[in-house]
Enzyme design. Structure first.
Site, PDB file in Angstrom:
ATOM      1  N   ASP A  15       0.859  -1.180   0.000  1.00  0.00           N
ATOM      2  CA  ASP A  15       0.000   0.000   0.000  1.00  0.00           C
ATOM      3  C   ASP A  15       0.898   1.234   0.000  1.00  0.00           C
ATOM      4  OD1 ASP A  15      -2.962   0.944   0.435  1.00  0.00           O
ATOM      5  OD2 ASP A  15      -1.690   2.236   1.668  1.00  0.00           O
ATOM      6  N   GLU A  17       1.394   5.530  -0.171  1.00  0.00           N
ATOM      7  CA  GLU A  17       0.833   6.868   0.046  1.00  0.00           C
ATOM      8  C   GLU A  17       1.603   7.800  -0.870  1.00  0.00           C
ATOM      9  OE1 GLU A  17      -1.902   7.009   1.667  1.00  0.00           O
ATOM     10  OE2 GLU A  17      -1.677   5.009   2.528  1.00  0.00           O
ATOM     11  N   ASP A 111      -1.812   1.287  -6.775  1.00  0.00           N
ATOM     12  CA  ASP A 111      -0.439   1.145  -6.287  1.00  0.00           C
ATOM     13  C   ASP A 111       0.492   0.684  -7.407  1.00  0.00           C
ATOM     14  OD1 ASP A 111      -0.862   1.436  -3.134  1.00  0.00           O
ATOM     15  OD2 ASP A 111      -2.496   0.256  -3.972  1.00  0.00           O
ATOM     16  N   HIS A 167      -4.920   5.296   5.727  1.00  0.00           N
ATOM     17  CA  HIS A 167      -4.106   6.113   4.821  1.00  0.00           C
ATOM     18  C   HIS A 167      -2.667   6.266   5.311  1.00  0.00           C
ATOM     19  CE1 HIS A 167      -7.527   6.815   2.340  1.00  0.00           C
ATOM     20  NE2 HIS A 167      -8.184   7.410   3.310  1.00  0.00           N
ATOM     21  N   ASP A 172      -2.360   0.237   6.421  1.00  0.00           N
ATOM     22  CA  ASP A 172      -3.318  -0.254   5.426  1.00  0.00           C
ATOM     23  C   ASP A 172      -2.893  -1.618   4.883  1.00  0.00           C
ATOM     24  OD1 ASP A 172      -4.924   1.936   5.823  1.00  0.00           O
ATOM     25  OD2 ASP A 172      -4.457   2.909   3.912  1.00  0.00           O
TER      26      ASP A 172
END
Length: 193
Positions: A15, A17, A111, A167, A172
């Protein structure tokens, strides 16, 4: 259900960001990864056996927006001494390549696409190989619907809550690992009205 996951020993759940803005000052194609969060889930018991997280210093839009900080809880100070994308990816690859016969999984295609965009921009090879499993799509298949759900809603549907901070890449990734028994059919998704 043969969904292609059963021939692997490990699931690499990733995951990311990325830089973002709610005022359109950062175009989607210029968003940059600022955190890679990942877990290795062993296929037999579906337990997390290792985890990885790294911050990445953005270069196109080096100053985080207030929206991005509020959404991710990642602060500017977290990124000041962080490695570049190329350095972070090398560290990430060294970590996940220890786990033979693994498959890259993420919630949706975001992603995968973000890593491809960043690799292209930084002129490095895409680090993940050719195979990718969209576990968001597999969750919908297990549910018997074409409708796709966000991670938080999917967790709620199976009676689980979000652990950690939503997030944040590492949190996550851990939460997504909790959905794997439902995704691969070891546990049934409860019927809702």
């Amino acid at each position: 259900m043969n969904i292609g996951l059963f021939s692997y020993d490990h699931y690499l759940i990733v995951d990311l960001e990325a830089t973002c803005c709610d005022k359109f000052s950062i175009p989607q194609k210029e968003m940059e990864t600022i955190e890679i969060g990942a877990v290795i889930v062993e296929a037999v018991g579906l337990n997390i056996i290792d985890e990885f997280t790294i911050f990445i210093k953005p270069v196109r839009h080096p100053i985080l927006t207030a929206f991005c900080t509020e959404l991710t809880t990642i602060k500017q100070a977290d990124l000041e001494e962080a490695p570049t994308f190329s350095q972070a990816v090398e560290t990430f690859k060294c970590w996940f390549e220890k786990y033979q016969n693994s498959i890259f999984c993420s919630w949706g295609d975001y992603d995968k696409n973000q890593l491809e965009r960043d690799a292209k921009y930084h002129k490095i090879p895409y680090p993940m190989g050719n195979e990718h499993v969209n576990i968001k799509k597999l969750f919908s298949l297990a549910l018997g619907t074409k409708k796709q759900y966000g991670m938080a809603k999917a967790l709620k549907m199976v009676g689980l809550s979000i652990d950690g901070t939503h997030h944040r890449g590492i949190d996550d990734a851990k939460n997504l690992a909790k959905l794997m028994p439902f995704i691969i059919g070891r546990k049934k998704i409860p019927k809702t009205n």
